[in-house]
Design a protein around this motif. Structure first.
Motif, PDB file in Angstrom:
ATOM      1  N   ARG A   1     -14.290 -14.040  29.309  1.00  0.00           N
ATOM      2  CA  ARG A   1     -15.745 -14.216  29.209  1.00  0.00           C
ATOM      3  C   ARG A   1     -16.468 -12.950  29.662  1.00  0.00           C
ATOM      4  N   GLU A   2     -16.033 -12.386  30.765  1.00  0.00           N
ATOM      5  CA  GLU A   2     -16.664 -11.162  31.258  1.00  0.00           C
ATOM      6  C   GLU A   2     -16.510 -10.031  30.251  1.00  0.00           C
ATOM      7  N   GLN A   3     -15.316  -9.926  29.653  1.00  0.00           N
ATOM      8  CA  GLN A   3     -15.053  -8.857  28.684  1.00  0.00           C
ATOM      9  C   GLN A   3     -15.961  -8.977  27.468  1.00  0.00           C
ATOM     10  N   TYR A   4     -16.071 -10.178  26.897  1.00  0.00           N
ATOM     11  CA  TYR A   4     -16.844 -10.333  25.674  1.00  0.00           C
ATOM     12  C   TYR A   4     -18.345 -10.426  25.934  1.00  0.00           C
ATOM     13  N   ARG A   5     -18.746 -10.878  27.123  1.00  0.00           N
ATOM     14  CA  ARG A   5     -20.164 -10.786  27.467  1.00  0.00           C
ATOM     15  C   ARG A   5     -20.589  -9.326  27.538  1.00  0.00           C
ATOM     16  N   ALA A   6     -19.734  -8.486  28.115  1.00  0.00           N
ATOM     17  CA  ALA A   6     -20.049  -7.057  28.202  1.00  0.00           C
ATOM     18  C   ALA A   6     -20.189  -6.459  26.804  1.00  0.00           C
ATOM     19  N   ALA A   7     -19.336  -6.887  25.880  1.00  0.00           N
ATOM     20  CA  ALA A   7     -19.429  -6.378  24.510  1.00  0.00           C
ATOM     21  C   ALA A   7     -20.743  -6.804  23.862  1.00  0.00           C
ATOM     22  N   ARG A   8     -21.184  -8.044  24.124  1.00  0.00           N
ATOM     23  CA  ARG A   8     -22.473  -8.505  23.578  1.00  0.00           C
ATOM     24  C   ARG A   8     -23.627  -7.683  24.126  1.00  0.00           C
ATOM     25  N   HIS A   9     -23.594  -7.457  25.432  1.00  0.00           N
ATOM     26  CA  HIS A   9     -24.699  -6.733  26.056  1.00  0.00           C
ATOM     27  C   HIS A   9     -24.747  -5.264  25.641  1.00  0.00           C
ATOM     28  N   ALA A  10     -23.658  -4.757  25.079  1.00  0.00           N
ATOM     29  CA  ALA A  10     -23.626  -3.361  24.637  1.00  0.00           C
ATOM     30  C   ALA A  10     -24.368  -3.165  23.318  1.00  0.00           C
ATOM     31  N   VAL A  11     -24.731  -4.252  22.647  1.00  0.00           N
ATOM     32  CA  VAL A  11     -25.450  -4.156  21.375  1.00  0.00           C
ATOM     33  C   VAL A  11     -26.884  -3.717  21.654  1.00  0.00           C
ATOM     34  N   SER A  12     -27.345  -2.681  20.972  1.00  0.00           N
ATOM     35  CA  SER A  12     -28.699  -2.174  21.194  1.00  0.00           C
ATOM     36  C   SER A  12     -29.729  -3.169  20.665  1.00  0.00           C
ATOM     37  N   ALA A  13     -30.964  -3.032  21.135  1.00  0.00           N
ATOM     38  CA  ALA A  13     -32.035  -3.931  20.695  1.00  0.00           C
ATOM     39  C   ALA A  13     -32.248  -3.835  19.179  1.00  0.00           C
ATOM     40  N   ASP A  14     -32.217  -2.608  18.633  1.00  0.00           N
ATOM     41  CA  ASP A  14     -32.393  -2.447  17.185  1.00  0.00           C
ATOM     42  C   ASP A  14     -31.264  -3.091  16.405  1.00  0.00           C
ATOM     43  N   ASP A  15     -30.028  -2.879  16.864  1.00  0.00           N
ATOM     44  CA  ASP A  15     -28.875  -3.475  16.176  1.00  0.00           C
ATOM     45  C   ASP A  15     -28.917  -5.003  16.269  1.00  0.00           C
ATOM     46  N   ALA A  16     -29.355  -5.521  17.421  1.00  0.00           N
ATOM     47  CA  ALA A  16     -29.449  -6.971  17.591  1.00  0.00           C
ATOM     48  C   ALA A  16     -30.479  -7.560  16.630  1.00  0.00           C
ATOM     49  N   ALA A  17     -31.619  -6.902  16.506  1.00  0.00           N
ATOM     50  CA  ALA A  17     -32.661  -7.391  15.594  1.00  0.00           C
ATOM     51  C   ALA A  17     -32.187  -7.352  14.150  1.00  0.00           C
ATOM     52  N   ASN A  18     -31.518  -6.280  13.768  1.00  0.00           N
ATOM     53  CA  ASN A  18     -30.996  -6.172  12.403  1.00  0.00           C
ATOM     54  C   ASN A  18     -29.904  -7.214  12.147  1.00  0.00           C
ATOM     55  N   ALA A  19     -29.061  -7.460  13.163  1.00  0.00           N
ATOM     56  CA  ALA A  19     -27.998  -8.454  13.017  1.00  0.00           C
ATOM     57  C   ALA A  19     -28.578  -9.844  12.829  1.00  0.00           C
ATOM     58  N   ALA A  20     -29.635 -10.169  13.567  1.00  0.00           N
ATOM     59  CA  ALA A  20     -30.260 -11.494  13.444  1.00  0.00           C
ATOM     60  C   ALA A  20     -30.768 -11.725  12.029  1.00  0.00           C
ATOM     61  N   LEU A  21     -31.338 -10.694  11.414  1.00  0.00           N
ATOM     62  CA  LEU A  21     -31.835 -10.819  10.044  1.00  0.00           C
ATOM     63  C   LEU A  21     -30.684 -10.929   9.044  1.00  0.00           C
ATOM     64  N   ALA A  22     -29.638 -10.145   9.273  1.00  0.00           N
ATOM     65  CA  ALA A  22     -28.477 -10.210   8.378  1.00  0.00           C
ATOM     66  C   ALA A  22     -27.793 -11.576   8.479  1.00  0.00           C
ATOM     67  N   ILE A  23     -27.685 -12.098   9.697  1.00  0.00           N
ATOM     68  CA  ILE A  23     -27.081 -13.419   9.891  1.00  0.00           C
ATOM     69  C   ILE A  23     -27.920 -14.483   9.191  1.00  0.00           C
ATOM     70  N   ARG A  24     -29.229 -14.386   9.310  1.00  0.00           N
ATOM     71  CA  ARG A  24     -30.108 -15.311   8.588  1.00  0.00           C
ATOM     72  C   ARG A  24     -29.796 -15.299   7.101  1.00  0.00           C
ATOM     73  N   ASP A  25     -29.732 -14.115   6.524  1.00  0.00           N
ATOM     74  CA  ASP A  25     -29.533 -13.998   5.079  1.00  0.00           C
ATOM     75  C   ASP A  25     -28.145 -14.472   4.659  1.00  0.00           C
ATOM     76  N   HIS A  26     -27.115 -14.117   5.440  1.00  0.00           N
ATOM     77  CA  HIS A  26     -25.757 -14.567   5.113  1.00  0.00           C
ATOM     78  C   HIS A  26     -25.647 -16.084   5.213  1.00  0.00           C
ATOM     79  N   PHE A  27     -26.271 -16.660   6.236  1.00  0.00           N
ATOM     80  CA  PHE A  27     -26.220 -18.114   6.403  1.00  0.00           C
ATOM     81  C   PHE A  27     -26.891 -18.801   5.213  1.00  0.00           C
ATOM     82  N   LEU A  28     -28.100 -18.373   4.884  1.00  0.00           N
ATOM     83  CA  LEU A  28     -28.840 -19.017   3.802  1.00  0.00           C
ATOM     84  C   LEU A  28     -28.137 -18.860   2.464  1.00  0.00           C
ATOM     85  N   GLY A  29     -27.430 -17.767   2.283  1.00  0.00           N
ATOM     86  CA  GLY A  29     -26.741 -17.533   1.020  1.00  0.00           C
ATOM     87  C   GLY A  29     -25.323 -18.053   0.979  1.00  0.00           C
TER      88      GLY A  29
END
Length: 197
Positions: free
Chosen positions: A12-40
């Motif tokens: 848990r500590e290892q993968y939480r650290a990996a999540r927190h390493a994602v930049s704010a811009d990358d996180a915002a872009n990922a949220a939009l990509a996930i939205r589109d992949h889910f809907l499609g």
């Protein structure tokens, strides 16, 4: 493959650290990509209810997807923490929610709809996770709430599908799991959709 509680804590500590390493811009872009992949890529019946979640720090942000689902006419709901009275843990309930609704603060600082809101039975549950492997085994926060909920719901005649939302870096080759752990039905990342069942 099983693991001791200390090994799961280390993971848990290892993968939480990996999540927190994602930049704010990358996180915002990922949220939009996930939205589109889910809907499609996730089949849904018209107007079926979807259980979302409000992200904890470092988690994928499901809000863009939830807003799109709401705009498409899907009733939304959020998990409500069960009151524990001793004995086996209780599953989550899912209370109706629309973007902008007021929320109460429950255990662990989780925000949830108030008890006056209708309980819904979702067809899809957007499931938070720390990591997931190629077989759908999920590493969660450790409280067991989603595993208990999956176990109860999967005993129903028409169980919902539990779809994880994650960054691609959270999808790993294999994770330890035991007989109480419930696998996901699929996961959506910024790179696409993977279905396990």
């Amino acid at each position: 493959m099983t693991a001791t509680p200390s090994e799961k804590m280390r993971l848990r500590e290892q993968y939480r650290a990996a999540r927190h390493a994602v930049s704010a811009d990358d996180a915002a872009n990922a949220a939009l990509a996930i939205r589109d992949h889910f809907l499609g890529g996730i089949e849904m019946t018209a107007k079926c209810a979807v259980a979302g979640t409000l992200p904890l720090p470092g988690e994928v942000d499901p809000i863009p997807l939830m807003r799109a689902l709401h705009e498409n006419g899907h009733p939304l709901c959020l998990p409500a923490m069960p009151k524990q009275t001793g004995g086996p843990g209780k599953p989550l309930a899912f209370r109706a929610y629309a973007p902008g609704d007021p929320l109460a603060v429950a255990a662990f600082g989780v925000r949830e709809p108030g008890p006056e809101m209708e309980i819904l039975t979702p067809a899809i549950v957007l499931t938070p996770l720390i990591a997931v492997d190629q077989a759908g085994n999920r590493l969660g926060q450790g409280g067991g709430f989603y595993d208990r909920t999956m176990g109860v719901f999967r005993a129903a005649l028409h169980p919902p599908r539990f779809i994880g939302l994650a960054y691609a870096a959270q999808v790993v080759d294999s994770l330890p799991h035991d007989r109480f752990d419930q696998p996901l039905d699929g996961v959506v990342t910024e790179e696409g959709v993977t279905l396990f069942s």
